[in-house]
Design an enzyme around this catalytic site. Structure first.
Site, PDB file in Angstrom:
ATOM      1  N   CYS A 103      -8.917  -2.849  44.183  1.00 36.85           N
ATOM      2  CA  CYS A 103      -8.613  -4.282  44.327  1.00 36.85           C
ATOM      3  C   CYS A 103      -8.863  -4.487  45.704  1.00 36.85           C
ATOM      4  O   CYS A 103      -9.542  -4.263  46.468  1.00 36.85           O
ATOM      5  CB  CYS A 103      -7.501  -4.761  43.425  1.00 36.85           C
ATOM      6  SG  CYS A 103      -7.379  -6.603  43.008  1.00 36.85           S
ATOM      7  N   GLU A 112      -9.028  -0.867  36.650  1.00 35.72           N
ATOM      8  CA  GLU A 112      -7.835  -0.771  37.249  1.00 35.72           C
ATOM      9  C   GLU A 112      -6.567  -0.926  36.186  1.00 35.72           C
ATOM     10  O   GLU A 112      -6.706  -1.746  35.370  1.00 35.72           O
ATOM     11  CB  GLU A 112      -7.405  -1.925  38.348  1.00 35.72           C
ATOM     12  CG  GLU A 112      -6.075  -2.013  39.093  1.00 35.72           C
ATOM     13  CD  GLU A 112      -5.913  -3.237  39.890  1.00 35.72           C
ATOM     14  OE1 GLU A 112      -5.055  -3.284  40.425  1.00 35.72           O
ATOM     15  OE2 GLU A 112      -6.816  -4.032  39.981  1.00 35.72           O
ATOM     16  N   LYS A 119      -2.450   3.232  45.091  1.00 40.48           N
ATOM     17  CA  LYS A 119      -2.693   1.989  45.614  1.00 40.48           C
ATOM     18  C   LYS A 119      -1.601   2.067  46.771  1.00 40.48           C
ATOM     19  O   LYS A 119      -0.427   2.151  46.602  1.00 40.48           O
ATOM     20  CB  LYS A 119      -2.628   0.884  44.805  1.00 40.48           C
ATOM     21  CG  LYS A 119      -3.184  -0.477  45.456  1.00 40.48           C
ATOM     22  CD  LYS A 119      -3.126  -1.702  44.469  1.00 40.48           C
ATOM     23  CE  LYS A 119      -3.651  -2.799  45.191  1.00 40.48           C
ATOM     24  NZ  LYS A 119      -3.905  -3.905  44.055  1.00 40.48           N
TER      25      LYS A 119
END
Length: 370
Positions: A163, A44, A129
């Site tokens: 995540c 990430e 995200k």
């Protein structure tokens, strides 16, 4: 069935230096390709590195210069930095999946993004995200439903979330419904609880899961980094130790078994051969979007349209004609349009028809004065 060789690259970046980090990406991708990897996955926000000040210091406390560096070194799709990633994938003939901090050509909002590059150097997918977590919201904007791809590599269908997005069950189900075989979970999350999460994901959709983290030791932060002593306060290092990001990469099989890792406090590339026949075999027991789904009971509606800050359309003069009366059957609400808690029973006489009647009267109401 086919086999896919995957490499999960746990490595350190050069903090807020895009070009130096891209040098690392090139060298690490070459090494993974030499080990036979067909799919190379990076952590990430790897380019140009995690904005670690959101965890090491109070929020918005003297971070102006660091954020300026972030904006200057962020990746813009279609820019030379993005083109270089495409060339790296093409040079080594691999699928390259990498977390970047992305921005639009004009503007300073940063997005936590994963880019998918094909072996012929094409940008095949992009995911922003959806919900930055906690202090991340001070540096990253939210993505929208237009960037939730599953990419067909010809051998396997790949995709995933970033995540803590992996804790969003509806987002997971939307990707599951696209027939994903190998789930990619670039992350900053550490600890055994996160490994349990990866194992749950694998068992939930009977797929392979690749979790990949960065590592960052305090010694990896360049000595000349602006205000380095404030970026890494002694109190933070005393409580957390020298590993600012300790890593936690692992590869998990469709039954939840750990195939490689987890690895912590070192740089290492995990390589595993994924037998895709195991995915099909495991789904005879559990296929959450197939035989173990009840679409007659549950339905998921996903808005996949892009949400730009503004839309342009020609100006239309307002009509001077009187608005047309509602057309029965189209403009009149139907019982199915109402929330379930107030939906009338069938045969209850809804919607009402005919002239309105006064309460307690058998006659119609008088016309309303206008």
């Amino acid at each position: 069935m086919d086999t896919l060789t995957v490499a999960a690259v746990q490595a350190g970046y050069v903090l807020m230096d895009r070009e130096a980090t891209l040098d690392r990406v090139e060298a690490l991708t070459a090494d993974a390709a030499r080990q036979g990897a067909q799919l190379v996955v990076f952590p990430e926000a790897f380019v140009p590195g995690t904005p670690i000040w959101i965890d090491t210091r109070p929020i918005w406390d003297g971070d102006e210069e660091w954020f300026r560096l972030l904006v200057a070194n962020a990746v813009v799709v279609g820019s030379p930095g993005c083109d270089r990633l495409a060339r790296i994938a093409a040079t080594h003939g691999v699928w390259l999946v990498i977390g970047v901090q992305e921005r639009e050509p004009a503007g300073a909002t940063i997005y936590n993004t994963v880019l998918y590059f094909s072996p012929d150097g094409q940008l095949s997918g992009r995911h922003r995200k959806l919900v930055p977590t906690g202090s991340e919201r001070t540096v990253w904007g939210p993505g929208d439903g237009s960037t939730l791809p599953v990419v067909d590599t010809g051998v396997a269908r790949i995709g995933g979330l970033i995540c803590w997005e992996n804790y969003m069950p509806l987002a997971r189900f939307h990707l599951y419904a696209q027939g994903i075989d190998v789930w990619l979970a670039p992350t900053l999350a550490v600890g055994d609880a996160w490994i349990a999460t990866l194992r749950h994901l694998a068992r939930e959709n009977r797929m392979y899961v690749v979790g990949v983290n960065p590592v960052l030791h305090e010694a990896m932060v360049p000595a000349g980094f602006p205000h380095r002593d404030r970026l890494l306060p002694a109190s933070f290092l005393a409580s957390r130790g020298p590993w600012v990001e300790e890593g936690n990469s692992a590869i998990v099989g469709p039954d939840g078994s750990i195939l490689a890792g987890p690895i912590r406090e070192r740089e290492q590339t995990l390589v595993a051969d994924l037998d895709l026949g195991r995915v099909a075999s495991a789904r005879r027991l559990m296929d959450p979007t197939g035989h173990y789904n009840r679409p007659d009971v549950f339905r998921l509606l996903v808005d996949t349209s892009p949400r730009p800050p503004s839309r342009r359309r020609p100006w239309a003069e307002p009509s001077r004609t009187r608005a047309a009366a509602p057309r029965a059957g189209r403009d009149t609400p139907r019982p199915d349009d109402l929330p379930s808690r107030i939906r009338p029973r069938r045969g209850s006489g809804w919607p009402p028809s005919g002239p309105r009647k006064a309460p307690g009267s058998r006659g119609p109401l008088p016309p309303v004065a206008r």
